[in-house]
Design a protein around this motif. Structure first.
Motif, PDB file in Angstrom:
ATOM      1  N   LYS A   6      41.997  75.213  66.441  1.00  0.00           N
ATOM      2  CA  LYS A   6      43.125  75.283  65.516  1.00  0.00           C
ATOM      3  C   LYS A   6      43.082  74.047  64.638  1.00  0.00           C
ATOM      4  O   LYS A   6      42.856  72.928  65.128  1.00  0.00           O
ATOM      5  CB  LYS A   6      44.430  75.333  66.309  1.00  0.00           C
ATOM      6  N   TYR A   7      43.294  74.275  63.331  1.00  0.00           N
ATOM      7  CA  TYR A   7      43.371  73.162  62.383  1.00  0.00           C
ATOM      8  C   TYR A   7      44.276  73.601  61.251  1.00  0.00           C
ATOM      9  O   TYR A   7      44.071  74.667  60.666  1.00  0.00           O
ATOM     10  CB  TYR A   7      41.968  72.838  61.848  1.00  0.00           C
ATOM     11  N   ASP A   8      45.298  72.818  60.948  1.00  0.00           N
ATOM     12  CA  ASP A   8      46.227  73.160  59.852  1.00  0.00           C
ATOM     13  C   ASP A   8      46.790  74.582  59.996  1.00  0.00           C
ATOM     14  O   ASP A   8      46.831  75.339  59.019  1.00  0.00           O
ATOM     15  CB  ASP A   8      45.486  73.089  58.512  1.00  0.00           C
ATOM     16  N   ASN A   9      47.166  74.941  61.216  1.00  0.00           N
ATOM     17  CA  ASN A   9      47.735  76.270  61.500  1.00  0.00           C
ATOM     18  C   ASN A   9      46.762  77.430  61.355  1.00  0.00           C
ATOM     19  O   ASN A   9      47.153  78.585  61.438  1.00  0.00           O
ATOM     20  CB  ASN A   9      48.981  76.552  60.644  1.00  0.00           C
ATOM     21  N   GLU A  10      45.498  77.135  61.113  1.00  0.00           N
ATOM     22  CA  GLU A  10      44.498  78.204  61.074  1.00  0.00           C
ATOM     23  C   GLU A  10      43.769  78.218  62.422  1.00  0.00           C
ATOM     24  O   GLU A  10      43.385  77.172  62.942  1.00  0.00           O
ATOM     25  CB  GLU A  10      43.487  77.942  59.950  1.00  0.00           C
ATOM     26  N   VAL A  11      43.587  79.421  62.991  1.00  0.00           N
ATOM     27  CA  VAL A  11      42.854  79.577  64.243  1.00  0.00           C
ATOM     28  C   VAL A  11      41.513  80.232  63.934  1.00  0.00           C
ATOM     29  O   VAL A  11      41.455  81.216  63.199  1.00  0.00           O
ATOM     30  CB  VAL A  11      43.660  80.431  65.246  1.00  0.00           C
ATOM     31  N   PHE A  12      40.425  79.673  64.450  1.00  0.00           N
ATOM     32  CA  PHE A  12      39.101  80.218  64.135  1.00  0.00           C
ATOM     33  C   PHE A  12      38.113  79.901  65.261  1.00  0.00           C
ATOM     34  O   PHE A  12      38.341  79.010  66.079  1.00  0.00           O
ATOM     35  CB  PHE A  12      38.580  79.641  62.809  1.00  0.00           C
ATOM     36  N   HIS A  13      37.021  80.666  65.285  1.00  0.00           N
ATOM     37  CA  HIS A  13      35.916  80.367  66.177  1.00  0.00           C
ATOM     38  C   HIS A  13      34.894  79.510  65.444  1.00  0.00           C
ATOM     39  O   HIS A  13      34.767  79.596  64.217  1.00  0.00           O
ATOM     40  CB  HIS A  13      35.237  81.659  66.643  1.00  0.00           C
ATOM     41  N   GLY A  14      34.170  78.701  66.188  1.00  0.00           N
ATOM     42  CA  GLY A  14      33.116  77.905  65.564  1.00  0.00           C
ATOM     43  C   GLY A  14      32.036  77.581  66.559  1.00  0.00           C
ATOM     44  O   GLY A  14      32.246  77.654  67.782  1.00  0.00           O
ATOM     45  N   LYS A  15      30.863  77.253  66.019  1.00  0.00           N
ATOM     46  CA  LYS A  15      29.743  76.844  66.872  1.00  0.00           C
ATOM     47  C   LYS A  15      29.810  75.339  67.084  1.00  0.00           C
ATOM     48  O   LYS A  15      29.908  74.580  66.115  1.00  0.00           O
ATOM     49  CB  LYS A  15      28.419  77.179  66.188  1.00  0.00           C
ATOM     50  N   LEU A  34      34.610  67.683  65.730  1.00  0.00           N
ATOM     51  CA  LEU A  34      35.264  68.254  66.916  1.00  0.00           C
ATOM     52  C   LEU A  34      36.569  67.506  67.224  1.00  0.00           C
ATOM     53  O   LEU A  34      37.582  68.115  67.570  1.00  0.00           O
ATOM     54  CB  LEU A  34      34.291  68.182  68.106  1.00  0.00           C
ATOM     55  N   SER A  35      36.535  66.190  67.061  1.00  0.00           N
ATOM     56  CA  SER A  35      37.712  65.376  67.408  1.00  0.00           C
ATOM     57  C   SER A  35      38.903  65.624  66.476  1.00  0.00           C
ATOM     58  O   SER A  35      40.025  65.259  66.798  1.00  0.00           O
ATOM     59  CB  SER A  35      37.339  63.895  67.410  1.00  0.00           C
ATOM     60  N   ASP A  36      38.672  66.269  65.328  1.00  0.00           N
ATOM     61  CA  ASP A  36      39.777  66.578  64.410  1.00  0.00           C
ATOM     62  C   ASP A  36      40.459  67.903  64.755  1.00  0.00           C
ATOM     63  O   ASP A  36      41.498  68.226  64.162  1.00  0.00           O
ATOM     64  CB  ASP A  36      39.261  66.695  62.962  1.00  0.00           C
ATOM     65  N   LEU A  37      39.863  68.682  65.655  1.00  0.00           N
ATOM     66  CA  LEU A  37      40.357  70.033  65.931  1.00  0.00           C
ATOM     67  C   LEU A  37      41.089  70.105  67.260  1.00  0.00           C
ATOM     68  O   LEU A  37      40.743  69.393  68.205  1.00  0.00           O
ATOM     69  CB  LEU A  37      39.175  71.024  65.975  1.00  0.00           C
ATOM     70  N   GLU A  38      42.071  70.989  67.327  1.00  0.00           N
ATOM     71  CA  GLU A  38      42.692  71.308  68.607  1.00  0.00           C
ATOM     72  C   GLU A  38      41.810  72.359  69.288  1.00  0.00           C
ATOM     73  O   GLU A  38      41.483  73.381  68.680  1.00  0.00           O
ATOM     74  CB  GLU A  38      44.095  71.859  68.387  1.00  0.00           C
ATOM     75  N   ILE A  39      41.409  72.092  70.527  1.00  0.00           N
ATOM     76  CA  ILE A  39      40.567  73.044  71.262  1.00  0.00           C
ATOM     77  C   ILE A  39      41.475  74.068  71.945  1.00  0.00           C
ATOM     78  O   ILE A  39      42.306  73.707  72.779  1.00  0.00           O
ATOM     79  CB  ILE A  39      39.695  72.323  72.317  1.00  0.00           C
ATOM     80  N   LEU A  40      41.328  75.325  71.581  1.00  0.00           N
ATOM     81  CA  LEU A  40      42.107  76.406  72.196  1.00  0.00           C
ATOM     82  C   LEU A  40      41.271  77.045  73.307  1.00  0.00           C
ATOM     83  O   LEU A  40      40.051  76.838  73.365  1.00  0.00           O
ATOM     84  CB  LEU A  40      42.445  77.467  71.147  1.00  0.00           C
ATOM     85  N   PRO A  41      41.892  77.861  74.175  1.00  0.00           N
ATOM     86  CA  PRO A  41      41.076  78.638  75.113  1.00  0.00           C
ATOM     87  C   PRO A  41      40.030  79.412  74.291  1.00  0.00           C
ATOM     88  O   PRO A  41      40.355  79.901  73.211  1.00  0.00           O
ATOM     89  CB  PRO A  41      42.083  79.586  75.761  1.00  0.00           C
ATOM     90  N   PRO A  42      38.789  79.504  74.770  1.00  0.00           N
ATOM     91  CA  PRO A  42      37.712  79.999  73.908  1.00  0.00           C
ATOM     92  C   PRO A  42      37.755  81.487  73.578  1.00  0.00           C
ATOM     93  O   PRO A  42      37.012  81.933  72.717  1.00  0.00           O
ATOM     94  CB  PRO A  42      36.447  79.642  74.696  1.00  0.00           C
ATOM     95  N   SER A  43      38.619  82.260  74.234  1.00  0.00           N
ATOM     96  CA  SER A  43      38.865  83.629  73.778  1.00  0.00           C
ATOM     97  C   SER A  43      40.348  83.905  73.989  1.00  0.00           C
ATOM     98  O   SER A  43      41.032  83.150  74.689  1.00  0.00           O
ATOM     99  CB  SER A  43      38.025  84.652  74.556  1.00  0.00           C
ATOM    100  N   TYR A  44      40.831  84.976  73.362  1.00  0.00           N
ATOM    101  CA  TYR A  44      42.202  85.401  73.624  1.00  0.00           C
ATOM    102  C   TYR A  44      42.125  86.734  74.364  1.00  0.00           C
ATOM    103  O   TYR A  44      42.025  87.796  73.752  1.00  0.00           O
ATOM    104  CB  TYR A  44      43.028  85.524  72.340  1.00  0.00           C
ATOM    105  N   PRO A  45      42.115  86.683  75.704  1.00  0.00           N
ATOM    106  CA  PRO A  45      41.863  87.902  76.482  1.00  0.00           C
ATOM    107  C   PRO A  45      43.061  88.848  76.496  1.00  0.00           C
ATOM    108  O   PRO A  45      44.202  88.417  76.564  1.00  0.00           O
ATOM    109  CB  PRO A  45      41.593  87.353  77.889  1.00  0.00           C
ATOM    110  N   GLY A  46      42.774  90.140  76.436  1.00  0.00           N
ATOM    111  CA  GLY A  46      43.816  91.139  76.686  1.00  0.00           C
ATOM    112  C   GLY A  46      44.132  91.218  78.166  1.00  0.00           C
ATOM    113  O   GLY A  46      45.224  91.610  78.565  1.00  0.00           O
ATOM    114  N   LYS A  47      43.150  90.870  78.984  1.00  0.00           N
ATOM    115  CA  LYS A  47      43.376  90.815  80.430  1.00  0.00           C
ATOM    116  C   LYS A  47      42.392  89.837  81.063  1.00  0.00           C
ATOM    117  O   LYS A  47      41.301  89.609  80.535  1.00  0.00           O
ATOM    118  CB  LYS A  47      43.254  92.198  81.082  1.00  0.00           C
ATOM    119  N   ILE A  48      42.816  89.306  82.190  1.00  0.00           N
ATOM    120  CA  ILE A  48      41.975  88.399  82.968  1.00  0.00           C
ATOM    121  C   ILE A  48      41.824  89.031  84.341  1.00  0.00           C
ATOM    122  O   ILE A  48      42.823  89.219  85.054  1.00  0.00           O
ATOM    123  CB  ILE A  48      42.618  87.010  83.096  1.00  0.00           C
TER     124      ILE A  48
END
Ligand code: MG
Length: 247
Positions: A6-15, A34-48
């Motif tokens: 997450k950066y500036d309210n935008e959520v995205f995947h990156g390498k 990397l240090s400028d970004l908020e690290i989110l869980p790496p996927s948004y699962p529908g189920k775990i």
């Protein structure tokens, strides 16, 4: 490695490449520190989907017979937490445990996958902590409450691609730097392809869904202020801290 950020309210995947994150924008790409970004869980699962009692050495530790089929249960997506996020110790629990686990992230919608084709539906692998309110698990007799509190499904930091051979990786959990779990994925009773076959015969798997493959011996308590790390060889180190939920 692929991460979600997450950066500036935008959520995205990156390498992730070292200390940089490269984001594909189609015709061009952006590079972030990397240090400028908020690290989110790496996927948004529908189920775990979690697997209980899936390490030979853990079953022996508990004196339990080996299960004939995988024992599965669900955690809700509302429980997810990213790398460095805070695990909230619920007021209604008196014992909260870590369970370090190898997790599979699904890359493709699928049903009835045969074990020999399982690789084609895997996006990659990550570290998972199946945080559990052990006292409530015993009290309730089934596991939903004990496994489902918000923040009880930390995973990440990133997804290692499906090229990785996960059949014999070191898996370790440390609490405040002290080694508490130390095993290898070769001790899994039901390996990843068998789990995908078993689970996908029950439910359709969707991209981003997470399968947590079970924990090795040495599960134990967490307390307020603790730092807990799950490290899997070739994948990374998932770090989280524990706080009291005062609200
Ligand atoms: Mg578990």
């Amino acid at each position: 490695m692929i991460g979600r950020f997450k950066y500036d309210n935008e959520v995205f995947h990156g390498k992730v490449r070292g200390d940089r994150v490269i984001v594909d924008r189609g015709l061009y790409s952006d590079t972030f520190l990397l240090s400028d970004l908020e690290i989110l869980p790496p996927s948004y699962p529908g189920k775990i989907i979690c697997v209980g009692l899936n390490y030979i050495d853990h079953a022996r530790e508990l004196g339990m017979p080996l299960p004939k089929n995988p024992l599965i249960f669900l955690k809700p997506p509302s429980a997810i937490l990213g790398h460095t996020g805070k695990i909230e110790y619920p007021d209604q629990a008196e014992r909260v445990d870590y369970e370090g686990e190898l997790a599979v992230v699904i890359g493709k919608r699928c049903k009835n996958v045969r074990s020999h084709e399982a690789g084609s539906v895997i996006m990659g692998y990550t570290c998972f902590n199946d945080v559990t309110a052990r006292d409530l698990q015993k009290e309730d007799g089934q596991w939903t409450r004990s496994k489902s509190f918000d923040t009880f499904a930390p995973f990440g930091p990133f997804i290692r691609d499906s090229e990785l051979d996960v059949s014999d990786l070191s898996i370790r959990t440390r609490v405040n730097g002290k080694l508490r779990q130390d095993s290898r994925t070769s001790n899994l009773i039901f390996n990843v392809p068998i789990l995908i076959e078993f689970i996908s015969r029950i439910m359709t798997l969707e991209p981003g869904d997470v399968i947590a493959t079970g924990t090795p011996p040495g599960v134990g308590e967490l307390h307020e202020g603790d730092g807990v790390e799950v490290e899997i060889e070739g994948i990374g180190i998932l770090k989280n801290s524990v706080v009291r939920n005062s609200e």
